[in-house]
Structure formats: structure tokens, C-alpha cells
Design a protein around this motif. Structure first.
Motif, PDB file in Angstrom:
ATOM      1  N   SER A   1      -2.338   3.759 -14.651  1.00 16.71           N
ATOM      2  CA  SER A   1      -1.816   2.591 -13.943  1.00 16.71           C
ATOM      3  C   SER A   1      -2.841   2.056 -12.945  1.00 16.71           C
ATOM      4  O   SER A   1      -2.926   0.858 -12.710  1.00 16.71           O
ATOM      5  CB  SER A   1      -0.506   2.929 -13.230  1.00 16.71           C
ATOM      6  OG  SER A   1      -0.683   3.986 -12.339  1.00 16.71           O
ATOM      7  N   LYS A   2      -3.652   2.949 -12.357  1.00 11.21           N
ATOM      8  CA  LYS A   2      -4.737   2.505 -11.488  1.00 11.21           C
ATOM      9  C   LYS A   2      -5.772   1.744 -12.307  1.00 11.21           C
ATOM     10  O   LYS A   2      -6.320   0.738 -11.863  1.00 11.21           O
ATOM     11  CB  LYS A   2      -5.425   3.700 -10.820  1.00 11.21           C
ATOM     12  CG  LYS A   2      -4.669   4.296  -9.668  1.00 11.21           C
ATOM     13  CD  LYS A   2      -5.514   5.353  -9.000  1.00 11.21           C
ATOM     14  CE  LYS A   2      -4.780   5.969  -7.838  1.00 11.21           C
ATOM     15  NZ  LYS A   2      -5.607   6.934  -7.120  1.00 11.21           N
ATOM     16  N   CYS A   3      -6.047   2.239 -13.503  1.00 13.22           N
ATOM     17  CA  CYS A   3      -7.035   1.625 -14.388  1.00 13.22           C
ATOM     18  C   CYS A   3      -6.603   0.211 -14.788  1.00 13.22           C
ATOM     19  O   CYS A   3      -7.420  -0.700 -14.841  1.00 13.22           O
ATOM     20  CB  CYS A   3      -7.216   2.499 -15.620  1.00 13.22           C
ATOM     21  SG  CYS A   3      -8.572   1.994 -16.670  1.00 13.22           S
ATOM     22  N   TRP A   4      -5.313   0.030 -15.025  1.00  7.65           N
ATOM     23  CA  TRP A   4      -4.804  -1.289 -15.408  1.00  7.65           C
ATOM     24  C   TRP A   4      -4.983  -2.308 -14.284  1.00  7.65           C
ATOM     25  O   TRP A   4      -5.132  -3.501 -14.526  1.00  7.65           O
ATOM     26  CB  TRP A   4      -3.328  -1.205 -15.775  1.00  7.65           C
ATOM     27  CG  TRP A   4      -3.038  -0.281 -16.909  1.00  7.65           C
ATOM     28  CD1 TRP A   4      -3.868   0.042 -17.949  1.00  7.65           C
ATOM     29  CD2 TRP A   4      -1.862   0.478 -17.095  1.00  7.65           C
ATOM     30  NE1 TRP A   4      -3.277   0.945 -18.773  1.00  7.65           N
ATOM     31  CE2 TRP A   4      -2.015   1.251 -18.284  1.00  7.65           C
ATOM     32  CE3 TRP A   4      -0.666   0.622 -16.403  1.00  7.65           C
ATOM     33  CZ2 TRP A   4      -1.051   2.101 -18.770  1.00  7.65           C
ATOM     34  CZ3 TRP A   4       0.306   1.470 -16.899  1.00  7.65           C
ATOM     35  CH2 TRP A   4       0.108   2.203 -18.064  1.00  7.65           C
ATOM     36  N   LEU A   5      -4.973  -1.811 -13.024  1.00  3.83           N
ATOM     37  CA  LEU A   5      -5.152  -2.698 -11.877  1.00  3.83           C
ATOM     38  C   LEU A   5      -6.631  -2.950 -11.571  1.00  3.83           C
ATOM     39  O   LEU A   5      -6.967  -3.642 -10.630  1.00  3.83           O
ATOM     40  CB  LEU A   5      -4.484  -2.100 -10.634  1.00  3.83           C
ATOM     41  CG  LEU A   5      -2.962  -2.031 -10.695  1.00  3.83           C
ATOM     42  CD1 LEU A   5      -2.425  -1.248  -9.507  1.00  3.83           C
ATOM     43  CD2 LEU A   5      -2.353  -3.418 -10.730  1.00  3.83           C
TER      44      LEU A   5
ATOM     45  N   THR B   1       0.076   7.386 -12.153  1.00  2.93           N
ATOM     46  CA  THR B   1      -0.931   7.944 -13.053  1.00  2.93           C
ATOM     47  C   THR B   1      -2.277   7.251 -12.900  1.00  2.93           C
ATOM     48  O   THR B   1      -2.372   6.157 -12.339  1.00  2.93           O
ATOM     49  CB  THR B   1      -0.491   7.785 -14.525  1.00  2.93           C
ATOM     50  OG1 THR B   1      -0.411   6.395 -14.822  1.00  2.93           O
ATOM     51  CG2 THR B   1       0.852   8.439 -14.771  1.00  2.93           C
ATOM     52  N   THR B   2      -3.301   7.888 -13.431  1.00  2.00           N
ATOM     53  CA  THR B   2      -4.632   7.295 -13.426  1.00  2.00           C
ATOM     54  C   THR B   2      -4.659   6.031 -14.271  1.00  2.00           C
ATOM     55  O   THR B   2      -5.361   5.074 -13.962  1.00  2.00           O
ATOM     56  CB  THR B   2      -5.659   8.299 -13.993  1.00  2.00           C
ATOM     57  OG1 THR B   2      -5.478   9.537 -13.336  1.00  2.00           O
ATOM     58  CG2 THR B   2      -7.063   7.820 -13.777  1.00  2.00           C
TER      59      THR B   2
ATOM     60  N   GLU C   1      -8.967  -0.509 -10.860  1.00  2.00           N
ATOM     61  CA  GLU C   1      -9.558   0.454  -9.940  1.00  2.00           C
ATOM     62  C   GLU C   1     -10.436   1.425 -10.713  1.00  2.00           C
ATOM     63  O   GLU C   1     -10.006   2.020 -11.691  1.00  2.00           O
ATOM     64  CB  GLU C   1      -8.444   1.211  -9.202  1.00  2.00           C
ATOM     65  CG  GLU C   1      -8.918   1.902  -7.961  1.00  2.00           C
ATOM     66  CD  GLU C   1      -7.764   2.427  -7.126  1.00  2.00           C
ATOM     67  OE1 GLU C   1      -7.834   3.609  -6.739  1.00  2.00           O
ATOM     68  OE2 GLU C   1      -6.803   1.677  -6.877  1.00  2.00           O
ATOM     69  N   ARG C   2     -11.679   1.594 -10.265  1.00  2.00           N
ATOM     70  CA  ARG C   2     -12.629   2.460 -10.963  1.00  2.00           C
ATOM     71  C   ARG C   2     -12.357   3.921 -10.639  1.00  2.00           C
ATOM     72  O   ARG C   2     -11.865   4.243  -9.560  1.00  2.00           O
ATOM     73  CB  ARG C   2     -14.053   2.115 -10.534  1.00  2.00           C
ATOM     74  CG  ARG C   2     -14.464   0.690 -10.846  1.00  2.00           C
ATOM     75  CD  ARG C   2     -14.822   0.484 -12.284  1.00  2.00           C
ATOM     76  NE  ARG C   2     -15.926   1.355 -12.650  1.00  2.00           N
ATOM     77  CZ  ARG C   2     -16.216   1.689 -13.894  1.00  2.00           C
ATOM     78  NH1 ARG C   2     -15.476   1.248 -14.883  1.00  2.00           N
ATOM     79  NH2 ARG C   2     -17.229   2.469 -14.161  1.00  2.00           N
TER      80      ARG C   2
ATOM     81  N   SER D   1       3.458   4.207  -4.696  1.00  2.00           N
ATOM     82  CA  SER D   1       2.666   5.190  -5.430  1.00  2.00           C
ATOM     83  C   SER D   1       2.415   4.672  -6.845  1.00  2.00           C
ATOM     84  O   SER D   1       3.357   4.301  -7.549  1.00  2.00           O
ATOM     85  CB  SER D   1       3.421   6.516  -5.494  1.00  2.00           C
ATOM     86  OG  SER D   1       2.710   7.434  -6.298  1.00  2.00           O
ATOM     87  N   LEU D   2       1.163   4.673  -7.246  1.00  2.00           N
ATOM     88  CA  LEU D   2       0.826   4.170  -8.580  1.00  2.00           C
ATOM     89  C   LEU D   2       1.155   5.188  -9.666  1.00  2.00           C
ATOM     90  O   LEU D   2       1.332   4.827 -10.822  1.00  2.00           O
ATOM     91  CB  LEU D   2      -0.661   3.799  -8.638  1.00  2.00           C
ATOM     92  CG  LEU D   2      -1.055   2.586  -7.799  1.00  2.00           C
ATOM     93  CD1 LEU D   2      -2.551   2.394  -7.842  1.00  2.00           C
ATOM     94  CD2 LEU D   2      -0.354   1.338  -8.279  1.00  2.00           C
TER      95      LEU D   2
ATOM     96  N   ASN E   1       0.810  -1.217   0.000  1.00  2.00           N
ATOM     97  CA  ASN E   1       0.000   0.000   0.000  1.00  2.00           C
ATOM     98  C   ASN E   1       0.842   1.265   0.000  1.00  2.00           C
ATOM     99  O   ASN E   1       0.312   2.347  -0.214  1.00  2.00           O
ATOM    100  CB  ASN E   1      -0.940   0.007   1.211  1.00  2.00           C
ATOM    101  CG  ASN E   1      -1.947  -1.115   1.146  1.00  2.00           C
ATOM    102  OD1 ASN E   1      -2.348  -1.516   0.057  1.00  2.00           O
ATOM    103  ND2 ASN E   1      -2.344  -1.636   2.287  1.00  2.00           N
TER     104      ASN E   1
END
Length: 141
Positions: A76-80, A73-74, A82-83, A70-71, A67
Motif C-alpha cells: 500500500s505504501k508502494c501504491w502511494l 502493508t508495504t 513511497e520508495r 496506518s498504511l 498522518n
């Protein structure tokens, strides 16, 4: 196991498989043993009674710092999976009570369109009783 042992992947009922303290970095402590029951302090701070026959793994779950990363960019969150986070003000009135209005209106409607309907819906869903509720000694941290 001696008292104060750090354990994870704990069974609630014998032979059912590990159900407690399985998340990243999770660890539960063995507080006491009396008769056929053992007292555990879970990561949430809850104190729980469990049978001494139940199996558990000694130690802490790995990958503790997942946790902290740091991800960036948005994307990289999308690839995981995360909405995106969307504010209630920018939604439509049918989606959220604060939605709607013209332009940058602070709140679309002055009051909730169906306060009674929302209350009835919550009561209808309700919160069912679990068989493990009787084993909880303390819900506090």
C-alpha cells in the motif's frame, strides 16, 4: 484581521500567490501588526515579517489526521509512490561509505574513501541566499 488569527496559504510578496502554511493541517498565527508589516508565527516555529498587503486565507488546512492513518502493508505504501527504505550497510561501497564487505560485515570500509572529495562537493553545492531571508526575525521554535 485581529491579532491571534489562525491563517494559512500566505503570500510572501503581494500578487505572487500563497506560498506559506499550505501543508495538511498547517496553520500560522498573526502575532503583531506594525506600520505596513505583520509578524507571523509559522508552523515550523519561525517568526516572519510579511507585508500587510499580502493575502492569506483564514482558518486551518483540512485533512489533519492524514498522518495518523496506518498504511498496513508495504504494497500500500508502494501504491502511494513511497520508495523502500534501504540500510547503508547493505549497499555497495560506491553507493554509500558503509557499504560493501563480505557477508554480514558491519562496515565495508574502515574509513570514508574520499573524505576530502565529499567535503569539496558539499562546499561546491553550497546554500544560496533567498530574498525572503531578510524577513525572518527568529529561526527558533
Amino acid at each position: 484581521m485581529p491579532l491571534g488569527t489562525a491563517i494559512h496559504n500566505i503570500e510572501i510578496t503581494h500578487g505572487r500567490g500563497g506560498q506559506l502554511a499550505r501543508a495538511v493541517g498547517a496553520v500560522a498565527k498573526l502575532i503583531a501588526k506594525e506600520g505596513k508589516l505583520a509578524t507571523l508565527r509559522l508552523p515550523s516555529g519561525e517568526v516572519l515579517l510579511v507585508s500587510q498587503n499580502c493575502l492569506a486565507t483564514v482558518g486551518q488546512v483540512g485533512n489533519v489526521g492524514v498522518n495518523q492513518k496506518s498504511l498496513g502493508t508495504t504494497g500500500s505504501k508502494c501504491w502511494l509512490g513511497e520508495r523502500p527504505v534501504l540500510r547503508g550497510v547493505v549497499m555497495n561501497p560506491m553507493d554509500q561509505p558503509n557499504g560493501g564487505g563480505e557477508g554480514k560485515a558491519p562496515i565495508g570500509r574502515k574509513k570514508n574513501p574520499q573524505p576530502l572529495g565529499v567535503i569539496l562537493r558539499l562546499e561546491e553545492l553550497g546554500k544560496g541566499k533567498k530574498y525572503s531571508d531578510s524577513f525572518i526575525l527568529c529561526r527558533c521554535k
